[in-house]
Write an enzyme that holds these catalytic residues in place. Sequence first.
Site, mmCIF file in Angstrom:
data_model
loop_
_atom_site.group_PDB
_atom_site.id
_atom_site.type_symbol
_atom_site.label_atom_id
_atom_site.label_comp_id
_atom_site.label_asym_id
_atom_site.label_seq_id
_atom_site.Cartn_x
_atom_site.Cartn_y
_atom_site.Cartn_z
ATOM 1 N N GLU A 1 -31.298 24.153 32.688
ATOM 2 C CA GLU A 1 -32.434 24.489 32.279
ATOM 3 C C GLU A 1 -33.545 23.794 32.667
ATOM 4 O O GLU A 1 -34.771 24.019 32.761
ATOM 5 C CB GLU A 1 -32.535 24.903 30.845
ATOM 6 C CG GLU A 1 -31.775 26.215 30.555
ATOM 7 C CD GLU A 1 -31.903 26.222 28.858
ATOM 8 O OE1 GLU A 1 -32.287 25.628 28.174
ATOM 9 O OE2 GLU A 1 -31.530 27.520 28.501
ATOM 10 N N GLU B 1 -9.180 18.515 27.995
ATOM 11 C CA GLU B 1 -9.690 17.480 27.475
ATOM 12 C C GLU B 1 -8.993 16.407 26.971
ATOM 13 O O GLU B 1 -9.547 15.286 26.466
ATOM 14 C CB GLU B 1 -10.537 18.010 25.921
ATOM 15 C CG GLU B 1 -9.457 18.401 25.067
ATOM 16 C CD GLU B 1 -10.304 18.913 23.746
ATOM 17 O OE1 GLU B 1 -10.000 18.141 22.754
ATOM 18 O OE2 GLU B 1 -11.244 19.721 23.794
#
Length: 272
Positions: free
Chosen positions: A82, A113
């Site tokens: 953004e 992960e």
Amino acid sequence: MSEFIRITEQESNYHHLEDMSVAELLHNINKEDSIVPAAVAKAIPQIEPLVTIISDKMLMGGRLFYIGAGTSGRLGIVDASECPPTYGVPYGLVLGIIAGGEKAITSAVEFAEDSKEQGWADLQIHNVSEKDVVIGIAASGTTPYVIGALEECRKRNIVTGSISCNPNSPVSQAADFPIEVVVGPEFVTGSTRMKSGTAQKLVLNMISTSVMIQLGWVEDNRMVNMQLSNEKLVDRGVKMLMLRSGLSNYEQARDLLLKHGSVKKALTSLQS
């Protein structure tokens, strides 16, 4: 040494959720969410020095990296993606990296992960260096992918930060500038996309917004360099230009804005 306790995984303070009415569920979730801003406020003394050093590094040509897994990784990608449309900064100035790669943005990638080596390998793809800052995001504070990346950064004098929701976690110990926002057990036990995710999102908003203001990408309270990527943003830019320049003709202001590509450049053209 005392055993590390993950508050984020402790049992919810609420029981028999399936027996609650919709109104009760919504009220109780909202009650828990109201805890988050106060917890973030307590962490501001930890956030401030990280924002300062990110701004300094970027002024010297550095970049900001977010790295995480699951919800934490996705939140970093959202914040990074953004920045260009909001502030007009180049793509690549703020980068989000998630365990499991692009597929993991929309789908869970099993065991991604758990690799302590892969995080650093993913950072190397982008030629991370001492000019940059790397922030590891992990609600639990125990994600190997994130911890390994921060540890390797530290070995190479790359400034590191972290955002977690447990006190004194391993990821905090791996970071130069740890941020800990302790929001307590989740409404649904262990569902850290809830309060923990909200806390991380608020901190990310604070970091990127404060850095962009420090770097001059905001004037007064306006996004004068935002990308004109749709009609809503063009209209917002036109009105901003009219307000700042004194132009009264909408079409004239629109033509000027589109010609120069940003409010700031359009204003500069009027002053020259």
